[in-house]
Motif scaffolding. Structure first.
Motif, PDB file in Angstrom:
ATOM      1  N   GLN A   1       7.353   7.933  12.864  1.00 52.04           N
ATOM      2  CA  GLN A   1       8.493   8.076  11.964  1.00 52.04           C
ATOM      3  C   GLN A   1       8.200   7.526  10.572  1.00 52.04           C
ATOM      4  O   GLN A   1       8.611   8.112   9.577  1.00 52.04           O
ATOM      5  CB  GLN A   1       9.718   7.357  12.541  1.00 52.04           C
ATOM      6  N   THR A   2       7.501   6.384  10.489  1.00 50.96           N
ATOM      7  CA  THR A   2       7.400   5.724   9.193  1.00 50.96           C
ATOM      8  C   THR A   2       5.978   5.301   8.871  1.00 50.96           C
ATOM      9  O   THR A   2       5.095   5.258   9.731  1.00 50.96           O
ATOM     10  CB  THR A   2       8.339   4.505   9.130  1.00 50.96           C
ATOM     11  N   LEU A   3       5.758   4.974   7.615  1.00 54.20           N
ATOM     12  CA  LEU A   3       4.471   4.544   7.070  1.00 54.20           C
ATOM     13  C   LEU A   3       4.099   3.169   7.616  1.00 54.20           C
ATOM     14  O   LEU A   3       4.940   2.274   7.692  1.00 54.20           O
ATOM     15  CB  LEU A   3       4.576   4.494   5.542  1.00 54.20           C
ATOM     16  N   PHE A   4       2.822   2.975   7.953  1.00 55.83           N
ATOM     17  CA  PHE A   4       2.342   1.681   8.433  1.00 55.83           C
ATOM     18  C   PHE A   4       1.792   0.865   7.266  1.00 55.83           C
ATOM     19  O   PHE A   4       0.642   0.446   7.211  1.00 55.83           O
ATOM     20  CB  PHE A   4       1.304   1.864   9.536  1.00 55.83           C
ATOM     21  N   GLY A   5       2.664   0.657   6.321  1.00 58.78           N
ATOM     22  CA  GLY A   5       2.411  -0.134   5.128  1.00 58.78           C
ATOM     23  C   GLY A   5       3.723  -0.205   4.380  1.00 58.78           C
ATOM     24  O   GLY A   5       4.734   0.370   4.796  1.00 58.78           O
ATOM     25  N   CYS A   6       3.748  -0.914   3.262  1.00 61.30           N
ATOM     26  CA  CYS A   6       5.000  -1.057   2.514  1.00 61.30           C
ATOM     27  C   CYS A   6       4.727  -0.828   1.036  1.00 61.30           C
ATOM     28  O   CYS A   6       4.476  -1.776   0.290  1.00 61.30           O
ATOM     29  CB  CYS A   6       5.611  -2.441   2.758  1.00 61.30           C
ATOM     30  N   LEU A   7       4.754   0.433   0.622  1.00 58.37           N
ATOM     31  CA  LEU A   7       4.606   0.772  -0.796  1.00 58.37           C
ATOM     32  C   LEU A   7       5.990   0.757  -1.412  1.00 58.37           C
ATOM     33  O   LEU A   7       6.692   1.767  -1.468  1.00 58.37           O
ATOM     34  CB  LEU A   7       3.952   2.144  -0.946  1.00 58.37           C
ATOM     35  N   HIS A   8       6.399  -0.411  -1.886  1.00 52.65           N
ATOM     36  CA  HIS A   8       7.782  -0.595  -2.309  1.00 52.65           C
ATOM     37  C   HIS A   8       7.821  -1.683  -3.372  1.00 52.65           C
ATOM     38  O   HIS A   8       7.381  -2.815  -3.133  1.00 52.65           O
ATOM     39  CB  HIS A   8       8.619  -0.999  -1.088  1.00 52.65           C
ATOM     40  N   THR A   9       8.334  -1.343  -4.531  1.00 56.59           N
ATOM     41  CA  THR A   9       8.551  -2.341  -5.572  1.00 56.59           C
ATOM     42  C   THR A   9      10.006  -2.301  -6.019  1.00 56.59           C
ATOM     43  O   THR A   9      10.697  -1.299  -5.874  1.00 56.59           O
ATOM     44  CB  THR A   9       7.636  -2.117  -6.791  1.00 56.59           C
TER      45      THR A   9
END
Length: 889
Positions: free
Chosen positions: A614-622
């Protein structure tokens, strides 16, 4: 999607406040003679029918508040704006007459408070399509208020009255006049001892559009409402009327509804049901097809699947019982001949509104397995809210690419979809209405994409919103803390499923029943079922995973962080050094065991693999300076195209697959054994990256697809440049995210003020989809993330900036590998599977089907290895034991 509870609060502020539905019945014993037109309709619900669904000619708002019983359509659960729209008739703008008629009455004798029952005419919506009009349209109301007063558009204090204790025959007629249309509403009691009538001149456009029956509790407001300006960004959201709350006293039945007149156009092709849409997959000799039905109550429970044979004759292939929770019929046919396209049709027989047995059909094509093709094309999709429904731009653009397989990775529904709020409950007596609440939202998804899924094999995977969660940490299937309640952060943050297991299983059956059989079908806690599995199509194998079901709850695992909705409220908390606790799970041991077996299984001619979650195995988020969560994302400024937002900092969202880090790394190392890129969605930020575990780029590539319909935009504007950035791409290169995970970012699609057609919000929030081409001869994978609004058929059409990206299969694990083994040869046998094992332990290092008759195995560390080349579908086998790795020169 992230921070879903904040998003849901935002949506409720935007107008999504409750549930609702409308009943629609047509009557007219002398309608044809009265109007002299063939464009007429008359309802006729048989006395023996008992079901929630009103019939194929109608759309009810909401489904769970209406039912057919005793030959009548009943609004038995009151609320604001409950209505049932007629799909097959529309009032045109041409000059002519219009006549509506219905019998109505009360379901009980309890005192009435406020509201009305009657008609809605001239129903329209800015999107224009009849499906959008049926769900979101507004028009002119005309009927009888709770105190018996008649009204057309506006309720007047001195209007004539009737006694609602009696059954009423209500008629609305309109004739051209100097002032537009003279419109007359007349109420006659069943016994003829009372009647009332009012007339009013109204503009012609007040009558132009679709028609409905309405049973609405609450204030009777003037209609039609002034037209809305939908040109600016603040008007881009789906409009849900603010008066859709549950409750009230208006509980009425309707019967013998008729519509006619020279203004009325017929659209009999607009029916929807009883077979609504289908989903299917074919894998390893088995075809599974799920046909979705509405809740049919006491109707027949068996459906039939037929396949057209070589002579053109239809032959029965399977029968299936309707699941009376999910209301689908799942057909399983094995062995399945996948060497050619096979026309199918689903048959279902039930009584029509005239009481005659009628056979309904729904047809499509099960495509041939494209194993003989050079290229396999995959559509990667996520997050389809109803902003932009019925999504014809998206579906036509996606179809242009001629995908061989579609992956709907989650959030096929959102809680506010279609208005009328969301029915969240574990109360046993409310489980069935809650299931119907979900099914209506699910039907909206199928109404939009059914033209694709009846032809193209599709995978659906459940994500958090599908489960009525803002974020979900499944914790092995346990229930959320009942003391924390159903709403707010406390319940979901406690971990587990807040909805009842019967409801959860219903959702999973509706969305995933057509998938190949699960690898290990053992249910988790509460008897909640699983669906993780392997799908093989076109020689490509896909590991379909559930990255929510076993995932630990961060609030429970990280008490010092003070987690709320996935974000640490303790601003001193360092997720990179403090969140990686040893007992937190991500995929769980059962799925890791599955991946180990899957990595080594290249049977059936498999030549490439992908893992899908379902989701990305990282956190590309600012987020901007001083902001540590995503609650304000919809209101943050959107920059012009090409402008980099300075001052952001990385944030750690524990709902992303970047946490827990140990679970994330364990999964990537399993995928690496199969050279399987990771496909996913959920984040609303389209991206392509290369995972790192122990060093940058020692993992697999990952593709996170943009949201199809995005309300909650993510962004990636890291404050500092990274090593190995691509030329001119400030936010690419080797980054450690806020959890400390290694992520080599190759491209992202950030929010920007994109010009173009369609709704501004769908452009500014970087909506779209991903097309992946897998080439058998070169073993290259081409990735293109496309803007939703760009027509790919037009000259010069391009995906988002930074794409396409072309990667090599072998680089999903061996990129930068510095150790090599002796080259191997398999003369006379092409394309064997080559398996590399650690010599001492026998553990699998990796397996891959090579391209040709020679291969030089690379490894990432020194040691002694065994190499095997073999045919998993035959007898060929060749081994090289005790091979010593040497440093590459």
């Amino acid at each position: 999607m992230k921070n879903k509870l904040d998003r849901r609060s935002f949506l409720k502020r935007a107008g999504s406040t409750a549930l609702g539905a409308t009943a629609m019945t047509w009557v007219g014993p002398a309608l044809g003679a009265e109007t002299g037109t063939s464009a007429s309709f008359r309802s006729a619900w048989p006395n023996e029918v008992a079901r929630p669904w009103p019939g194929p000619e109608y759309w009810s708002n909401p489904l769970q508040d209406w039912r057919v019983r005793d030959g009548r359509l009943e609004c038995f659960s009151p609320g604001g704006d409950r209505n049932v729209v007629l799909l097959t008739r529309e009032v045109s703008g041409r000059s002519g007459d219009l006549h509506l008629s219905v019998r109505l009455g009360r379901l009980d004798a309890a005192p009435l408070e406020s509201g009305f029952a009657g008609f809605r005419a001239g129903i329209r919506n800015p999107h224009g399509d009849y499906r959008a009009v049926a769900i979101y349209g507004q028009g002119m109301n005309a009927g009888i208020s709770a105190d018996g007063r008649l009204f057309i558009g506006t309720l007047e204090a001195t209007a004539p009255k009737v006694d609602l204790a009696d059954e009423i025959h209500l008629t609305l007629s309109a004739q051209p006049s100097a002032g537009g249309y003279k419109t007359t509403l007349r109420a006659q009691s069943a016994h003829g001892d009372q009647h009332a009538e009012i007339s009013r001149d109204v503009p012609g456009d007040w009558l132009t559009g679709m028609v409905a029956l309405v049973c609405s509790s609450g204030d009777v407001k003037p209609t039609p409402a002034p037209p809305r300006d939908v040109s600016g960004p603040k008007h881009d959201f789906v409009f849900y009327p603010p008066d859709q709350r549950r409750g009230g006293t208006m509980r009425f039945w309707f019967a013998d509804w008729t519509v006619g007149g020279s203004k009325v156009d017929e659209h009999d092709d607009h029916t929807f049901g009883p077979i609504l849409f289908t989903l299917y997959t074919v894998s390893r000799g088995t075809m599974k097809l799920s046909a979705q039905f509405p809740p049919l109550g006491n109707a027949p429970a068996t459906a039939t699947l037929q396949i057209k044979d070589d002579t053109g004759a239809w032959k029965d292939a399977a029968t299936a019982q309707l699941d009376t929770d999910a209301w689908n019929a799942t057909f399983r046919v094995t062995p399945w001949d996948a060497t050619r396209d096979r026309a199918f049709r689903v048959l279902y027989s039930m009584n029509d509104d005239n009481g005659a047995l009628k056979q309904y059909t729904y047809d499509g094509t099960v495509r041939k397995d494209p194993v003989d093709r050079q290229q396999l094309t995959v559509g990667l999709l996520t997050c389809i809210w109803d902003f932009g429904f019925p999504h014809d731009d998206f579906t036509s653009h996606l179809a242009f690419h001629k995908p061989d397989l579609l992956f709907w990775t989650g959030d096929q529904i959102y809680e506010p979809v279609g208005g009328f709020g969301v029915l969240e409950t574990r109360a046993p007596n409310m489980i069935e209405p809650a299931m119907h609440d979900f099914l209506r939202k699910w039907f909206i998804f199928g109404w939009a994409v059914g033209g694709l899924t009846r032809e193209i094999p599709s995978v659906c995977m459940t994500d958090d919103h599908d489960m009525y969660h803002g974020n979900i940490w499944g914790c092995g299937g346990r229930p959320t803390n009942p003391a924390a309640g159903m709403n707010g952060y406390a319940g979901q943050d406690s971990g587990g499923y807040k909805m009842a297991p019967r409801w959860v299983n219903m959702v999973q059956r509706a969305q995933t029943a057509h998938l190949p059989d699960p690898y290990d079908p053992t249910p988790v806690q509460q008897g909640i079922t699983v669906y993780f599995t392997d799908l093989q199509w076109g020689g490509v194998s896909f590991a379909v995973l559930e990255d929510r079901k076993w995932k630990s709850a961060p609030k429970e695992q990280l008490p010092g962080a003070n987690i709320q909705n996935g974000f640490a409220l303790n601003h001193a908390w360092d997720a990179a050094t403090q969140s990686n606790v040893p007992n937190a799970e991500l995929l769980g041991e059962r799925q890791l065991d599955f991946l180990e077996a899957w990595a080594g299984n290249w049977s059936g001619g498999t030549w490439m693999k992908f893992a899908v979650t379902q989701t990305l195995f990282g956190c590309l988020h600012t987020e901007p300076e001083g902001v540590d969560a995503d609650a304000k994302d919809p209101n943050e400024p959107v920059p012009p195209v090409g402008v980099y937002l300075e001052g952001d900092h990385m944030v750690a969202d524990h709902d992303s697959g970047g946490w827990p880090q140990r679970g994330r790394d364990a999964a990537i190392l399993k995928w690496r054994k199969a050279f399987a890129p990771h496909l996913n969605g959920d984040q609303h930020l389209g991206s392509t990256s290369h995972y790192g575990v122990n060093e940058f780029r020692d993992g697999v590539y990952t593709v996170c697809t943009p949201a199809i319909s995005n309300l909650w935009p993510r962004r990636w504007f890291p404050p500092h440049p990274a090593p190995n950035a691509l030329p001119g791409k400030r936010n690419t290169g080797d980054y450690r995210d806020a959890f400390g995970n290694r992520m080599t970012v190759l491209a992202t699609a950030n929010p920007a003020q994109y010009p173009g057609p369609g709704l501004e919000g769908l452009r500014f929030r970087v909506t779209g989809y991903t097309i992946i081409h897998c080439d058998r001869a070169t073993r290259k994978i081409a990735i293109a993330e496309w803007p939703r609004w760009v027509d790919p058929s037009q000259p010069g059409a391009k995906p988002y900036d930074g794409w396409p990206i072309v990667i090599d299969q072998i680089d999903n694990g061996l990129w930068g590998a510095n150790w090599t083994l002796d080259s191997i040869e398999t003369p006379g046998f092409r394309d064997p599977v080559v398996q590399v094992e650690e010599a001492a332990s026998g553990d699998l290092v990796y397996a891959i089907r090579i391209n040709g008759e020679s291969f030089t195995p690379l490894v990432r560390q020194p040691g002694t290895y065994n190499v095997v080349a073999y045919d998993p579908d035959g007898s060929y086998r060749k081994e090289w034991k005790g091979v010593q790795a040497r440093k590459r020169s």
